[in-house]
Design a protein around this motif. Sequence first.
Motif, mmCIF file in Angstrom:
data_model
loop_
_atom_site.group_PDB
_atom_site.id
_atom_site.type_symbol
_atom_site.label_atom_id
_atom_site.label_comp_id
_atom_site.label_asym_id
_atom_site.label_seq_id
_atom_site.Cartn_x
_atom_site.Cartn_y
_atom_site.Cartn_z
ATOM 1 N N LEU A 173 0.841 -1.206 0.000
ATOM 2 C CA LEU A 173 0.000 0.000 0.000
ATOM 3 C C LEU A 173 0.871 1.249 0.000
ATOM 4 C CD1 LEU A 173 -3.130 0.564 0.176
ATOM 5 C CD2 LEU A 173 -2.704 1.099 2.575
ATOM 6 N N PRO A 175 1.524 5.298 0.061
ATOM 7 C CA PRO A 175 0.851 6.446 0.698
ATOM 8 C C PRO A 175 0.545 7.535 -0.324
ATOM 9 C CG PRO A 175 3.198 6.526 1.179
ATOM 10 C CD PRO A 175 2.965 5.280 0.364
ATOM 11 N N VAL A 200 1.633 -7.765 8.760
ATOM 12 C CA VAL A 200 1.753 -6.382 8.305
ATOM 13 C C VAL A 200 3.179 -5.921 8.566
ATOM 14 C CG1 VAL A 200 0.967 -3.997 8.614
ATOM 15 C CG2 VAL A 200 -0.674 -5.889 8.803
ATOM 16 N N ALA A 202 5.437 -2.431 8.012
ATOM 17 C CA ALA A 202 5.354 -1.026 7.611
ATOM 18 C C ALA A 202 6.744 -0.424 7.532
ATOM 19 C CB ALA A 202 4.514 -0.255 8.620
ATOM 20 N N PRO A 204 8.739 3.461 6.040
ATOM 21 C CA PRO A 204 8.327 4.851 5.775
ATOM 22 C C PRO A 204 7.690 5.043 4.393
ATOM 23 C CG PRO A 204 10.484 4.823 6.801
ATOM 24 C CD PRO A 204 10.143 3.387 6.476
ATOM 25 N N THR A 207 3.366 0.161 3.072
ATOM 26 C CA THR A 207 2.915 -0.813 4.074
ATOM 27 C C THR A 207 2.533 -2.100 3.353
ATOM 28 O OG1 THR A 207 2.073 0.979 5.461
ATOM 29 C CG2 THR A 207 1.274 -1.234 5.944
ATOM 30 N N LEU A 209 0.696 -5.516 3.370
ATOM 31 C CA LEU A 209 -0.430 -6.143 4.061
ATOM 32 C C LEU A 209 -0.704 -7.497 3.425
ATOM 33 C CD1 LEU A 209 -2.415 -2.892 3.651
ATOM 34 C CD2 LEU A 209 -2.055 -3.824 5.943
#
Lengths: 220, 220
Positions: A173, A175, A200, A202, A204, A207, A209
Amino acid sequence: MPRLTLDISMSLDGFIAGPNQTLEQPLGEGGDRLHEWVFGLASWRKPHGLSGGETNADNEIVAEFIRATGAVVMGRRMFSGGDGPWKDDPNADGWWGDDPPFHVPVFVLTHHARETVTKQGGTSYTFVTDGIEAALEQARAAAGDKNVAVAGGATVVQQCLKAGLLDELQIHLAPVLLGDGVSLFDRLGADAPELEAGRVVASPSVTHLRFGVAKGASAP
Amino acid sequence: MPRLTLDISMSLDGFIAGPNQTLEQPLGEGGDRLHEWVFGLASWRKPHGLSGGETNADNEIVAEFIRATGAVVMGRRMFSGGDGPWKDDPNADGWWGDDPPFHVPVFVLTHHARETVTKQGGTSYTFVTDGIEAALEQARAAAGDKNVAVAGGATVVQQCLKAGLLDELQIHLAPVLLGDGVSLFDRLGADAPELEAGRVVASPSVTHLRFGVAKGASAP
């Protein structure tokens, strides 16, 4: 039996490519932004014939995917370069070059039968004219005890989702709000499969998932 | 100046409510699944007048939101109960009861002027007839040094996104594909704001993704 996986970058507003895909912009307007996290990684650069790169948590996610994948399934447009000049040339295979980044057998869904093409570095292209399930069967046989990865494009991915064929889904994902483009899930309606939340990770810039996908009623 | 925040639960396919919202199912078909992670939390139960509950990482996310919020802005349909029997009664305020869960001043966007209503427990409803920016101005004055939270529904949320009014966005991503419903982002097109990736908190039932929102050209 090998598991069918989908690893794909998506914007927060659900797009896997921007609008107006062209040869110059195969990911559409703004679509490169979905993949910015990957280009600098050592594990992405190596199969593309590039040295160096970062070795962070994102790098390990990509390395893990590469280690786990024994065969790839993709649509014809992804194989031949979308709406580029090869669009209407059923024999085109120029998009990915002579040393493609896959390094495993690739099964291409197409309506145009042709002989298997063997490239450098372990990539071969086998053309399957009798549908997704036939392509998966061949890919599973080629993958051995590794996974079969659906590479795209969106049409093939949605076909796998709707038919309940996927075993595992990993969304990277980004940002980013693209605002428009090619939607991954669109409105699957009653075909939307059940998910099981997984790992998950993450960083910077992205992410990761992971989800298990429950087999739908229409699964084989 | 108080920051404008949006904290909202969303499915992996981008829906904040299911299809066919009714009085019995204000979140639409399947929409409750987006919020399952929250109902058992102590920090959600307390403002709803319920005791007990879990005190895990998700609980702290909700507690943090409540501590930070000094005023709320919402649309008239969210205030009065969607398409319920109050839909056509401009004086209805029955949906949230006599002791609403907000416990701060609430500013309701409406075309129907009426007097401010004061409820138990710190909730008041002020009706704003001259648009979102006027509502925000009043809410900011009421919030003091805390944030103003946009509560919904989707129309008000998209209005804030498109106009570049939001300062912060936190998506509670549920591991669910709804297949259909009310899309949070839909296709914002050129109005899509730039995001800045922030904190990610993952639990087995939901992933909390926080973003800063850059001010667009149309911001005040």
